[in-house]
Design a protein around this motif. Structure first.
Motif, PDB file in Angstrom:
ATOM      1  N   THR A   1       0.984  -1.040   0.030  1.00 35.94           N
ATOM      2  CA  THR A   1      -0.048  -0.080  -0.085  1.00 35.94           C
ATOM      3  C   THR A   1       0.745   1.236   0.051  1.00 35.94           C
ATOM      4  O   THR A   1       0.688   2.317  -0.868  1.00 35.94           O
ATOM      5  CB  THR A   1      -0.827   0.081   1.167  1.00 35.94           C
ATOM      6  N   ASN A   2       1.934   1.243   0.858  1.00 37.81           N
ATOM      7  CA  ASN A   2       2.806   2.451   1.012  1.00 37.81           C
ATOM      8  C   ASN A   2       3.583   2.791  -0.224  1.00 37.81           C
ATOM      9  O   ASN A   2       3.556   3.814  -0.851  1.00 37.81           O
ATOM     10  CB  ASN A   2       3.695   2.275   1.956  1.00 37.81           C
ATOM     11  N   ALA A   3       4.139   1.611  -1.069  1.00 40.35           N
ATOM     12  CA  ALA A   3       4.683   1.818  -2.343  1.00 40.35           C
ATOM     13  C   ALA A   3       3.723   2.323  -3.378  1.00 40.35           C
ATOM     14  O   ALA A   3       4.145   3.060  -4.117  1.00 40.35           O
ATOM     15  CB  ALA A   3       5.217   0.471  -2.723  1.00 40.35           C
ATOM     16  N   ILE A   4       2.562   1.751  -3.563  1.00 36.76           N
ATOM     17  CA  ILE A   4       1.616   2.509  -4.539  1.00 36.76           C
ATOM     18  C   ILE A   4       1.088   3.808  -4.166  1.00 36.76           C
ATOM     19  O   ILE A   4       1.044   4.606  -5.028  1.00 36.76           O
ATOM     20  CB  ILE A   4       0.313   1.462  -4.444  1.00 36.76           C
ATOM     21  N   VAL A   5       0.958   4.027  -2.683  1.00 33.94           N
ATOM     22  CA  VAL A   5       0.583   5.561  -2.593  1.00 33.94           C
ATOM     23  C   VAL A   5       1.883   6.398  -3.005  1.00 33.94           C
ATOM     24  O   VAL A   5       1.622   7.385  -3.584  1.00 33.94           O
ATOM     25  CB  VAL A   5       0.073   5.710  -1.202  1.00 33.94           C
ATOM     26  N   ALA A   6       2.754   6.089  -2.812  1.00 35.04           N
ATOM     27  CA  ALA A   6       4.096   7.012  -3.011  1.00 35.04           C
ATOM     28  C   ALA A   6       4.444   7.208  -4.431  1.00 35.04           C
ATOM     29  O   ALA A   6       4.387   8.354  -4.983  1.00 35.04           O
ATOM     30  CB  ALA A   6       5.598   6.333  -2.297  1.00 35.04           C
TER      31      ALA A   6
END
Length: 210
Positions: free
Chosen positions: A196-201
């Motif tokens: 999730t963090n990677a996609i958001v970033a």
């Protein structure tokens, strides 16, 4: 009011029931993960039908597999429809990840994974041997892209990056789901947060780049 000499069409309830039974039997058989379950003849026998019944209802095995795919698409039609237009990017991404994490262990998902594993890997070969099944899978791809585009509607994100994210999310989630099924030494909640963090970033970067 009907034309003279033309009998009104009636729904063949028995035929519809036979079709429904065969589709449900196919989903249950495929969901076992047994490669041998990918057999229209075997599925027909499980419900006491003949190959002639399969041909009457679906035309051939290609028609049966296409119908199975269509049925599962109907089951999932409203899963991602209720996107909160006021939700921030992180919440929208997390909702997609969590929904797939739960959904990929469902009967429908297991059935489709087994079916796809038995089909030709080469797209041109798949289209040649199973044109209706190939068309249904292509429809799935377009539908999934539309789902992701709708999920991020109203946010300032690059459409090209949304397409990239839509392409890799299913594979990434299958990997995490596989770890869940076979047992893992990794914290899968952490894995989901990391994804999730990677996609958001990545999607947030598309806003700042603009």
């Amino acid at each position: 009011m009907t034309d003279a000499g033309v009998a009104p069409q009636r729904t063949n309830r028995r035929g519809d029931a036979s079709r429904e039974n065969m589709l449900e039997a196919a989903l249950k058989a495929l969901a076992t993960g047994d490669p041998g379950a990918v057999s229209a003849n075997r599925i027909a026998k499980q419900i006491g039908a003949t190959w002639g019944v399969v041909q009457y209802q679906f035309g051939d095995a290609d028609g049966l597999w296409a119908a199975v795919l269509h049925r599962t698409a109907e089951h999932r039609a409203d899963v991602f429809e209720q996107t909160d237009a006021s939700a921030p990017l992180r919440q929208r991404v997390a909702d997609i990840i969590d929904t797939l994490y739960d959904g990929l262990t469902a009967t429908d998902s297991k059935a489709i994974e087994n079916l796809r594993a038995a089909l030709p890997r080469d797209p041109s070969e798949l289209e040649r041997l199973y044109p209706r099944t190939a068309a249904e899978l292509q429809s799935w791809g377009r539908g999934w892209l539309a789902t992701c585009q709708n999920a991020f509607a109203g946010l300032r994100v690059d459409p090209a990056r949304v397409r990239e994210v839509a392409t890799f999310i299913p594979g990434a989630m299958r990997g995490i789901t596989s770890e869940r099924q076979i047992g893992s030494y990794f914290d899968l909640d952490m894995a989901r947060r990391g994804l999730t963090n990677a996609i958001v970033a990545y999607l947030e970067a598309s806003d700042s780049d603009g």
